[in-house]
Enzyme design. Sequence first.
Site, PDB file in Angstrom:
ATOM      1  N   LYS A  98       0.813  -1.197   0.000  1.00 23.91           N
ATOM      2  CA  LYS A  98       0.000   0.000   0.000  1.00 23.91           C
ATOM      3  C   LYS A  98       0.853   1.256   0.000  1.00 23.91           C
ATOM      4  O   LYS A  98       0.392   2.355  -0.308  1.00 23.91           O
ATOM      5  CB  LYS A  98      -0.885   0.026   1.269  1.00 23.91           C
ATOM      6  CG  LYS A  98      -1.794  -1.156   1.429  1.00 23.91           C
ATOM      7  CD  LYS A  98      -2.434  -1.121   2.844  1.00 23.91           C
ATOM      8  CE  LYS A  98      -3.298  -2.353   3.050  1.00 23.91           C
ATOM      9  NZ  LYS A  98      -3.727  -2.487   4.455  1.00 23.91           N
ATOM     10  N   ASP A 144       7.460   2.810  -2.233  1.00 25.11           N
ATOM     11  CA  ASP A 144       7.652   3.883  -1.248  1.00 25.11           C
ATOM     12  C   ASP A 144       9.107   3.995  -0.804  1.00 25.11           C
ATOM     13  O   ASP A 144       9.657   5.088  -0.744  1.00 25.11           O
ATOM     14  CB  ASP A 144       6.716   3.687  -0.036  1.00 25.11           C
ATOM     15  CG  ASP A 144       6.843   2.310   0.636  1.00 25.11           C
ATOM     16  OD1 ASP A 144       7.601   1.448   0.146  1.00 25.11           O
ATOM     17  OD2 ASP A 144       6.153   2.104   1.653  1.00 25.11           O
ATOM     18  N   ASP A 180      14.734  -0.508   0.942  1.00 22.78           N
ATOM     19  CA  ASP A 180      15.398  -0.740   2.226  1.00 22.78           C
ATOM     20  C   ASP A 180      16.420  -1.855   2.026  1.00 22.78           C
ATOM     21  O   ASP A 180      17.495  -1.617   1.495  1.00 22.78           O
ATOM     22  CB  ASP A 180      14.302  -1.063   3.244  1.00 22.78           C
ATOM     23  CG  ASP A 180      14.779  -1.134   4.673  1.00 22.78           C
ATOM     24  OD1 ASP A 180      15.574  -0.264   5.073  1.00 22.78           O
ATOM     25  OD2 ASP A 180      14.362  -2.046   5.410  1.00 22.78           O
ATOM     26  N   PHE A 188      13.603   4.771  11.082  1.00 19.72           N
ATOM     27  CA  PHE A 188      12.272   4.309  10.683  1.00 19.72           C
ATOM     28  C   PHE A 188      11.376   5.525  10.500  1.00 19.72           C
ATOM     29  O   PHE A 188      11.157   6.291  11.429  1.00 19.72           O
ATOM     30  CB  PHE A 188      11.691   3.347  11.714  1.00 19.72           C
ATOM     31  CG  PHE A 188      10.429   2.697  11.236  1.00 19.72           C
ATOM     32  CD1 PHE A 188      10.470   1.652  10.316  1.00 19.72           C
ATOM     33  CD2 PHE A 188       9.191   3.151  11.669  1.00 19.72           C
ATOM     34  CE1 PHE A 188       9.304   1.068   9.846  1.00 19.72           C
ATOM     35  CE2 PHE A 188       8.019   2.572  11.197  1.00 19.72           C
ATOM     36  CZ  PHE A 188       8.080   1.532  10.289  1.00 19.72           C
ATOM     37  N   VAL A 189      10.875   5.710   9.296  1.00 14.77           N
ATOM     38  CA  VAL A 189      10.099   6.916   8.982  1.00 14.77           C
ATOM     39  C   VAL A 189       8.647   6.565   8.641  1.00 14.77           C
ATOM     40  O   VAL A 189       8.352   5.442   8.215  1.00 14.77           O
ATOM     41  CB  VAL A 189      10.738   7.701   7.815  1.00 14.77           C
ATOM     42  CG1 VAL A 189      12.114   8.214   8.212  1.00 14.77           C
ATOM     43  CG2 VAL A 189      10.842   6.849   6.547  1.00 14.77           C
TER      44      VAL A 189
HETATM   45  P1  5GP Z   1      12.761  -4.035   1.517  1.00 14.38           P
HETATM   46  O1  5GP Z   1      12.147  -5.240   0.899  1.00 14.38           O
HETATM   47  O2  5GP Z   1      13.511  -3.126   0.583  1.00 14.38           O
HETATM   48  O3  5GP Z   1      13.587  -4.390   2.724  1.00 14.38           O
HETATM   49  O4  5GP Z   1      11.610  -3.271   2.226  1.00 14.38           O
HETATM   50  C1  5GP Z   1      10.736  -2.470   1.643  1.00 14.38           C
HETATM   51  C2  5GP Z   1       9.519  -2.327   2.534  1.00 14.38           C
HETATM   52  O5  5GP Z   1       9.843  -2.249   3.945  1.00 14.38           O
HETATM   53  C3  5GP Z   1       8.892  -1.003   2.218  1.00 14.38           C
HETATM   54  O6  5GP Z   1       8.010  -1.120   1.127  1.00 14.38           O
HETATM   55  C4  5GP Z   1       8.219  -0.650   3.527  1.00 14.38           C
HETATM   56  O7  5GP Z   1       6.951  -1.261   3.574  1.00 14.38           O
HETATM   57  C5  5GP Z   1       9.079  -1.255   4.590  1.00 14.38           C
HETATM   58  N1  5GP Z   1       9.999  -0.244   5.201  1.00 14.38           N
HETATM   59  C6  5GP Z   1      11.340  -0.213   5.130  1.00 14.38           C
HETATM   60  N2  5GP Z   1      11.844   0.855   5.787  1.00 14.38           N
HETATM   61  C7  5GP Z   1      10.770   1.518   6.286  1.00 14.38           C
HETATM   62  C8  5GP Z   1      10.626   2.730   7.065  1.00 14.38           C
HETATM   63  O8  5GP Z   1      11.568   3.429   7.443  1.00 14.38           O
HETATM   64  N3  5GP Z   1       9.353   3.077   7.383  1.00 14.38           N
HETATM   65  C9  5GP Z   1       8.256   2.350   7.009  1.00 14.38           C
HETATM   66  N4  5GP Z   1       7.078   2.826   7.381  1.00 14.38           N
HETATM   67  N5  5GP Z   1       8.358   1.225   6.273  1.00 14.38           N
HETATM   68  C10 5GP Z   1       9.605   0.819   5.916  1.00 14.38           C
HETATM   69 MG    MG Z   2       5.830  -1.507   1.454  1.00 15.72          MG
END
Ligand code: 5GP
Ligand code: MG
Length: 178
Positions: free
Chosen positions: A42, A99, A102, A151-152
Amino acid sequence: MNHDIERVLIPEGEILAGVERLAREITEFYRGSEFTVVSVLKGSCIFASDLIRRIPIPLELAFAAAHSYGARTEAGELSIDLLPTGNEVRGRRILLVDDILDTGQTLKRLKDELLASGAGEVRTCVFLDKPSRRALEFEADLRAFEVDNLFVVGYGLDYAGRYRNLPYVGVLRDAAIS
Ligand code: 5GP
Ligand code: MG
């Protein structure tokens, strides 16, 4: 909601300037060719909807969704909940919009799935990039802002399902984290 925020990291005006800049780059890149924006739900719903309204050339819109299990500080097991249909993807140029980048596992996996479904090309565009958290080799083609390892929330990003509707990006107070 606002009083749960310890500090604003990216105010609304800066966000919109960043979105404008990306929209111009995307417009120049795809001008004259068909393409599909795939918004990852989302979290990217706000970013993607602001972004596409600033791209004045034809495009199609589709959605994907994924979630990871486990502590949010680790790269947990990833599960894909939604992918565009084969017809939406086959032979298309895809711009995958999320969004935040990470660890990289979500976008890498979605990109691989779209290519396996026959996409002609997949490029990636993220609102936020946290390069210090990368767990695998993956970089986005476009990003609006780089952020430190914090964490934002806000502008689509949630904590426990809340705060997506904040118009800015902020850091939560410890008291708001249960
Ligand atoms: P990845 O698969 O790249 O580790 O993670 C991506 C997902 O982790 C993002 O789409 C998000 O949902 C969540 N995420 C990673 N860092 C943050 C953060 O700082 N804040 C929030 N709200 N979600 C995060
Ligand atoms: Mg996400």
